[in-house]
Design a protein around this motif. Structure first.
Motif, PDB file in Angstrom:
ATOM      1  N   LEU A   1      59.879 128.241   6.148  1.00  0.00           N
ATOM      2  CA  LEU A   1      60.150 126.997   5.433  1.00  0.00           C
ATOM      3  C   LEU A   1      61.149 127.253   4.300  1.00  0.00           C
ATOM      4  N   GLY A   2      60.982 128.385   3.612  1.00  0.00           N
ATOM      5  CA  GLY A   2      61.900 128.753   2.542  1.00  0.00           C
ATOM      6  C   GLY A   2      63.307 129.009   3.047  1.00  0.00           C
ATOM      7  N   ARG A   3      63.438 129.537   4.252  1.00  0.00           N
ATOM      8  CA  ARG A   3      64.772 129.756   4.819  1.00  0.00           C
ATOM      9  C   ARG A   3      65.511 128.436   5.019  1.00  0.00           C
ATOM     10  N   LEU A   4      64.765 127.419   5.447  1.00  0.00           N
ATOM     11  CA  LEU A   4      65.373 126.094   5.590  1.00  0.00           C
ATOM     12  C   LEU A   4      65.871 125.585   4.235  1.00  0.00           C
ATOM     13  N   ASP A   5      65.001 125.678   3.218  1.00  0.00           N
ATOM     14  CA  ASP A   5      65.363 125.157   1.905  1.00  0.00           C
ATOM     15  C   ASP A   5      66.478 125.995   1.282  1.00  0.00           C
ATOM     16  N   ARG A   6      66.415 127.292   1.453  1.00  0.00           N
ATOM     17  CA  ARG A   6      67.455 128.169   0.893  1.00  0.00           C
ATOM     18  C   ARG A   6      68.800 127.888   1.552  1.00  0.00           C
ATOM     19  N   SER A   7      68.801 127.650   2.856  1.00  0.00           N
ATOM     20  CA  SER A   7      70.052 127.348   3.552  1.00  0.00           C
ATOM     21  C   SER A   7      70.646 126.034   3.057  1.00  0.00           C
ATOM     22  N   ALA A   8      69.790 125.032   2.851  1.00  0.00           N
ATOM     23  CA  ALA A   8      70.272 123.746   2.331  1.00  0.00           C
ATOM     24  C   ALA A   8      70.834 123.921   0.922  1.00  0.00           C
ATOM     25  N   TYR A   9      70.161 124.742   0.106  1.00  0.00           N
ATOM     26  CA  TYR A   9      70.635 124.968  -1.251  1.00  0.00           C
ATOM     27  C   TYR A   9      71.970 125.718  -1.246  1.00  0.00           C
ATOM     28  N   LEU A  10      72.079 126.747  -0.403  1.00  0.00           N
ATOM     29  CA  LEU A  10      73.309 127.530  -0.357  1.00  0.00           C
ATOM     30  C   LEU A  10      74.502 126.686   0.079  1.00  0.00           C
ATOM     31  N   SER A  11      74.276 125.783   1.034  1.00  0.00           N
ATOM     32  CA  SER A  11      75.381 124.940   1.492  1.00  0.00           C
ATOM     33  C   SER A  11      75.898 124.068   0.350  1.00  0.00           C
ATOM     34  N   SER A  12      74.991 123.653  -0.547  1.00  0.00           N
ATOM     35  CA  SER A  12      75.417 122.895  -1.730  1.00  0.00           C
ATOM     36  C   SER A  12      76.063 123.825  -2.756  1.00  0.00           C
ATOM     37  N   TYR A  13      75.509 125.016  -2.908  1.00  0.00           N
ATOM     38  CA  TYR A  13      76.007 125.972  -3.897  1.00  0.00           C
ATOM     39  C   TYR A  13      77.453 126.375  -3.582  1.00  0.00           C
ATOM     40  N   PHE A  14      77.780 126.500  -2.269  1.00  0.00           N
ATOM     41  CA  PHE A  14      79.141 126.861  -1.868  1.00  0.00           C
ATOM     42  C   PHE A  14      80.143 125.783  -2.259  1.00  0.00           C
ATOM     43  N   THR A  15      79.763 124.527  -2.124  1.00  0.00           N
ATOM     44  CA  THR A  15      80.723 123.423  -2.199  1.00  0.00           C
ATOM     45  C   THR A  15      80.656 122.614  -3.494  1.00  0.00           C
ATOM     46  N   ASP A  16      79.557 122.693  -4.230  1.00  0.00           N
ATOM     47  CA  ASP A  16      79.358 121.831  -5.394  1.00  0.00           C
ATOM     48  C   ASP A  16      79.626 122.619  -6.683  1.00  0.00           C
ATOM     49  N   GLU A  17      80.806 122.407  -7.261  1.00  0.00           N
ATOM     50  CA  GLU A  17      81.156 123.126  -8.475  1.00  0.00           C
ATOM     51  C   GLU A  17      80.271 122.712  -9.650  1.00  0.00           C
ATOM     52  N   LEU A  18      79.881 121.427  -9.689  1.00  0.00           N
ATOM     53  CA  LEU A  18      79.027 120.962 -10.780  1.00  0.00           C
ATOM     54  C   LEU A  18      77.660 121.640 -10.745  1.00  0.00           C
ATOM     55  N   LEU A  19      77.128 121.889  -9.540  1.00  0.00           N
ATOM     56  CA  LEU A  19      75.857 122.600  -9.410  1.00  0.00           C
ATOM     57  C   LEU A  19      75.985 124.019  -9.953  1.00  0.00           C
ATOM     58  N   ARG A  20      77.039 124.716  -9.558  1.00  0.00           N
ATOM     59  CA  ARG A  20      77.222 126.093 -10.040  1.00  0.00           C
ATOM     60  C   ARG A  20      77.395 126.122 -11.557  1.00  0.00           C
ATOM     61  N   ARG A  21      78.134 125.137 -12.080  1.00  0.00           N
ATOM     62  CA  ARG A  21      78.347 125.091 -13.522  1.00  0.00           C
ATOM     63  C   ARG A  21      77.037 124.812 -14.255  1.00  0.00           C
ATOM     64  N   ARG A  22      76.216 123.918 -13.707  1.00  0.00           N
ATOM     65  CA  ARG A  22      74.933 123.600 -14.345  1.00  0.00           C
ATOM     66  C   ARG A  22      74.020 124.828 -14.371  1.00  0.00           C
ATOM     67  N   VAL A  23      73.985 125.545 -13.262  1.00  0.00           N
ATOM     68  CA  VAL A  23      73.158 126.754 -13.180  1.00  0.00           C
ATOM     69  C   VAL A  23      73.656 127.811 -14.163  1.00  0.00           C
ATOM     70  N   ASN A  24      74.963 128.046 -14.188  1.00  0.00           N
ATOM     71  CA  ASN A  24      75.520 129.068 -15.067  1.00  0.00           C
ATOM     72  C   ASN A  24      75.339 128.709 -16.535  1.00  0.00           C
ATOM     73  N   THR A  25      75.509 127.414 -16.867  1.00  0.00           N
ATOM     74  CA  THR A  25      75.324 126.980 -18.253  1.00  0.00           C
ATOM     75  C   THR A  25      73.905 127.227 -18.723  1.00  0.00           C
ATOM     76  N   GLN A  26      72.927 126.893 -17.878  1.00  0.00           N
ATOM     77  CA  GLN A  26      71.535 127.068 -18.276  1.00  0.00           C
ATOM     78  C   GLN A  26      71.186 128.540 -18.432  1.00  0.00           C
ATOM     79  N   LEU A  27      71.671 129.383 -17.539  1.00  0.00           N
ATOM     80  CA  LEU A  27      71.373 130.814 -17.647  1.00  0.00           C
ATOM     81  C   LEU A  27      72.108 131.444 -18.835  1.00  0.00           C
TER      82      LEU A  27
END
Length: 533
Positions: free
Chosen positions: A394-420
């Motif tokens: 089940l986690g592989r499904l969710d991780r794959s969906a997240y990665l597909s967004s992580y590759f293409t969504d610059e705002l997602l990457r920026r939000r993650v990096n800002t918080q960290l």
């Protein structure tokens, strides 16, 4: 865990309540109300309604277990949790002598040998006059409690001990009083409650909304060397050097810069084992639904558990370019992602063990087991059980969906990096505060470092709150003077700055006159004044 404790308690609690007649001071009355209600449940068949339960004795963690959230029906009550919570409250109240058994020596009325009620009513005025005391304690306690707790909190959070805090000429800051406050006031429960109140106040400040809505949080570990022999530390040459041991303070930060929770981890065990614990155990008013961490906090099974509990796991993945994406349908066309989706998720593993997967989710949701313990149950010895493999798929499904967004969504990457990045700034401030004894933890028993790091977490939130309050005042004054302050600049402010704070020397807990009068300090620096506080 909850079921096992309930089964043990259910065997002796009825006889205990039947044999002993408990009494209490005013502080213990909520516990007696709870015990009376538990006693009335014997033989009862109709469901317990939430409005019936005397719940004043419940802390936030127990309240969530006794009154389970949706999808359980509104107003429902978990009887086993209520009985276990009542019994634990009785044990705590007995140790504090808030509840007692009249006639017993050790567990009896602590005031039995003092003046009785009639004699005391007659003598109160005379005693107060002769000893120059007030009937109410306001005068003698004014300023003492706040200064004492602030002093001990500073000693713990800075890791310098009480010596730099002691002021021989101030009774409230004498060595004996400071040690007494440390023993009686600073413990995990009181620190957690104080932190929850700070966070609740902080989240209501208008400026805070410019930084985030509280839905996002991050988790990361802060490492401390333990140069003494203790079972609560572990080796890791990367962080502690060769032949040295240490612990990890795994802490959680909201997108509003407030710390939510902290967990002491021996050594550097896998962070992923504890990341859900922080979300489920934290007692603040904030309820983040998305959490981010560095790569070492992520794993497929963690993705699966997050999805089951309704959270979004958004880690920063250093190896995302080489990560494998999984497909649910072997014949589906995933467009540009087709070359990356090399493997297929085993859907049969999920469907055939779905009821066990749901049981895992229910056990976590009800607090029956901690997330860190579930991960060990699902992957004993590093090898997943059949249920563990189902959660992993089940986690592989969710991780794959997240990665597909992580590759293409610059705002997602920026939000993650800002918080960290905010989390890393918090760790930098934590190192500055925790400067005593080379920044090392030197208490052998687990409760010592836990209380000390809890005090550090609270002190970090105090600094954040102080900075936020004065940032807000400065912005208001600038705008009142006609100075244009852009909202986008406000959003980039960080209340984790510390150049104005003096961490060293002896500490003073006397408040400036304007603060004593209920006002904030002036934001204008007097000529010749120091730039630090």
């Amino acid at each position: 865990m909850l079921a096992a404790r309930y089964n043990t308690i259910a065997r002796f609690l009825p006889d205990l309540l039947k044999t002993f007649e408990f009494a209490s001071s005013p502080a213990g009355e909520p516990v007696l109300d709870a015990l009376a209600f538990v006693k009335s449940l014997k033989g009862r068949r109709r469901p317990i309604q939430g409005r019936e339960v005397p719940a004043k004795f419940l802390n936030p963690a127990w309240r969530r277990l006794v009154f389970p959230p949706p999808p359980m029906p509104v107003g429902s009550v978990e009887k086993r949790a209520l009985i276990v919570a009542s019994t634990e409250a009785l044990r705590t109240a007995l140790h504090r002598h808030e509840v007692y058994v009249p006639g017993l020596r050790k567990w009896g009325d602590p005031n039995a040998q003092l003046l009785n009620d009639t004699a005391w009513e007659a003598a109160r005025s005379r005693v107060c006059e002769e000893l120059d005391l007030d009937v109410k304690p306001d005068r003698i306690l004014e300023g003492w409690t706040d200064r004492l707790v602030a002093a001990v909190l500073t000693a713990e959070a800075t890791n310098v001990g009480v010596e730099p805090i002691v002021h021989d000429g101030v009774d409230a800051l004498s060595r004996d009083r400071l040690f007494w406050v440390e023993q009686n006031y600073l413990r995990a429960q009181t620190l957690s409650r104080a932190n929850a109140r700070l966070v609740e106040y902080h989240m209501r400040l208008p400026l805070v909304q410019a930084w985030g809505g509280g839905e996002l949080a991050s988790a990361d570990g802060l490492r401390f060397i333990t140069p003494i022999r203790t079972l609560n530390s572990g080796p890791n040459p990367k962080y502690f050097g060769t032949r040295r041991r240490g612990v990890t303070f795994y802490n959680f930060l909201s997108d509003q810069f407030s710390g939510l929770h902290g967990i002491l981890i021996p050594g550097t065990q896998r962070d992923s084992f504890y990341i859900l614990d922080g979300l489920l155990e934290q007692e603040t008013a904030l309820r983040p639904v998305e959490i981010t961490s560095d790569t070492h906090g992520s794993s497929e099974i963690v993705f699966g558990l997050f999805r089951l509990l309704g959270y979004q796991f958004s880690p920063r993945l250093a190896d995302s370019g080489s990560a494998t994406l999984y497909r649910a349908d072997a014949d589906a066309d995933y467009g540009p992602l087709d070359p990356l989706t090399r493997d297929k998720v085993n859907l049969k593993q999920i469907t055939s063990h779905w009821d066990d997967v749901l049981r895992v989710a229910g056990s976590l949701h009800s607090g029956t087991i901690k997330a860190s313990e579930v991960l060990r149950v699902l992957t004993p010895g590093g090898k997943p059980t059949p249920t563990g493999r189902a959660v992993m798929e089940l986690g592989r499904l969710d991780r794959s969906a997240y990665l597909s967004s992580y590759f293409t969504d610059e705002l997602l990457r920026r939000r993650v990096n800002t918080q960290l990045s905010r989390q890393e700034s918090r760790h930098e401030l934590a190192r500055k505060i925790f400067h005593g004894q080379k920044g090392e933890l030197r208490q052998a028993y687990r409760e010592g470092p836990e209380d000390q790091l809890g005090a550090l977490g609270l002190m970090l939130n105090i600094v954040v709150l102080w900075n936020t309050v004065y940032f807000q005042k400065i912005i208001e004054e600038m705008r009142a003077e006609g100075i244009h302050v852009r909202d986008e600049d406000v959003a980039r402010l960080s209340p984790l700055k510390f150049a104005h704070i003096n961490f060293h020397g002896r500490y003073s807990f006397a408040l400036p006159t304007e603060v004593q009068d209920g006002q904030l300090r002036s934001t204008r620096k007097p000529e010749g004044a120091s730039t630090t506080i």
